[in-house]
Scaffold this active site. Structure first.
Site, short mmCIF file in Angstrom:
data_model
loop_
_atom_site.label_atom_id
_atom_site.label_comp_id
_atom_site.label_asym_id
_atom_site.label_seq_id
_atom_site.Cartn_x
_atom_site.Cartn_y
_atom_site.Cartn_z
N ARG A 8 0.87 -1.19 0.06
CA ARG A 8 0.01 -0.02 0.15
C ARG A 8 0.90 1.26 0.02
O ARG A 8 2.12 1.26 0.74
CB ARG A 8 -0.88 -0.21 1.30
CG ARG A 8 -1.89 1.27 1.30
CD ARG A 8 -2.62 1.39 2.62
NE ARG A 8 -1.82 1.19 3.61
CZ ARG A 8 -1.25 2.39 4.11
NH1 ARG A 8 -1.09 3.53 3.59
NH2 ARG A 8 -0.33 2.31 5.37
N VAL A 9 0.37 2.40 -0.74
CA VAL A 9 1.08 3.34 -0.73
C VAL A 9 -0.06 4.62 -0.50
O VAL A 9 -0.96 4.43 -1.05
CB VAL A 9 1.85 3.96 -1.94
CG1 VAL A 9 3.24 2.89 -2.12
CG2 VAL A 9 1.01 3.70 -3.37
N SER A 10 0.20 5.41 0.13
CA SER A 10 -0.75 6.57 0.66
C SER A 10 -1.10 7.39 -0.53
O SER A 10 -2.29 7.96 -0.24
CB SER A 10 -0.32 7.16 1.80
OG SER A 10 -0.02 6.04 2.80
N THR A 11 -0.01 7.88 -1.19
CA THR A 11 -0.60 8.79 -2.34
C THR A 11 -0.21 8.12 -3.66
O THR A 11 0.51 7.38 -3.97
CB THR A 11 0.23 10.17 -2.14
OG1 THR A 11 1.69 9.95 -2.35
CG2 THR A 11 -0.03 10.68 -0.71
N GLN A 14 3.29 8.11 -5.01
CA GLN A 14 4.53 7.38 -4.29
C GLN A 14 4.50 6.16 -5.39
O GLN A 14 3.61 5.55 -5.75
CB GLN A 14 3.80 6.99 -2.86
CG GLN A 14 4.00 8.13 -1.93
CD GLN A 14 3.57 7.62 -0.31
OE1 GLN A 14 2.69 7.02 -0.40
NE2 GLN A 14 4.22 8.30 0.45
#
Length: 187
Positions: A8-11, A14
């Site tokens: 998972r990446v938040s933005t 990324q």
């Protein structure tokens, strides 16, 4: 038994390559990846797909514990759900696995400390914003008015016959911003 990875990446800007490399090295044949999704959300599109895909005896592997969840309560509930379905869990960076009682205890302690760290960061942010407000400063972007230099310049360039896209290149703003600036023109 299948090793299933979750990244998972938040933005959206990324990159998940580091996580994918580590998960593949750990033996994951299938990796589910959420892009631009906060770990505080209990429901995430790819996480939900992964949960539907899992079978008894599978192992879920994440690069770091906080990739699976950033809220202690949700994280522990998710791990409980996995264990109840006969699915094991492993976090590579922290070396935590739910196959033993010590790993389960470490998981609980580490997720509690991660939650404490996030809560303290939020508290410090609120305190900083309150201190700034006490000194007359506001958080966020400053308000743009018709008197601002870039707005005046955009209006001057429009009066010279330039198109909004060209004006944006000159003043260093997007075309949409130029349109907003031009809409402010009262003259």
């Amino acid at each position: 038994m299948a090793c299933i990875g979750y990244a998972r990446v938040s933005t959206l800007d990324q990159n998940s390559d580091l996580q994918h490399t580590a998960l593949k090295a750990a033996g994951c044949k299938k990796i589910f990846t959420d892009h631009g999704v906060s770990g505080t959300r209990a429901s995430r599109p790819e996480l939900d797909k992964m949960l539907d895909h899992l079978r008894d005896g599978d192992e879920v592997i994440v690069w770091k514990l906080d990739r699976l969840g950033r809220n202690t309560r949700n994280l522990l509930a998710l791990i409980d759900d996995l264990e109840g379905r006969g699915v094991h869990f492993r976090a590579l960076t922290e070396g935590i696995t739910t196959t033993g009682s010590m790993g389960r205890a470490m998981l609980t302690v580490m997720s509690a400390f991660a939650q404490l760290e996030r809560d303290q960061l939020a508290e410090r942010t609120r305190a900083g914003m309150a201190a700034a407000a006490a000194h007359g400063r506001r958080a966020g972007r400053r308000e743009v008015t018709a008197e601002d230099r870039k707005v005046r310049r955009a209006c001057e360039l429009k009066a010279q016959g330039l198109k909004p896209a060209d004006i944006g290149k000159i003043i260093g703003a997007s075309r949409a911003t130029v349109y907003r600036y031009l809409a402010m023109d009262t003259g």
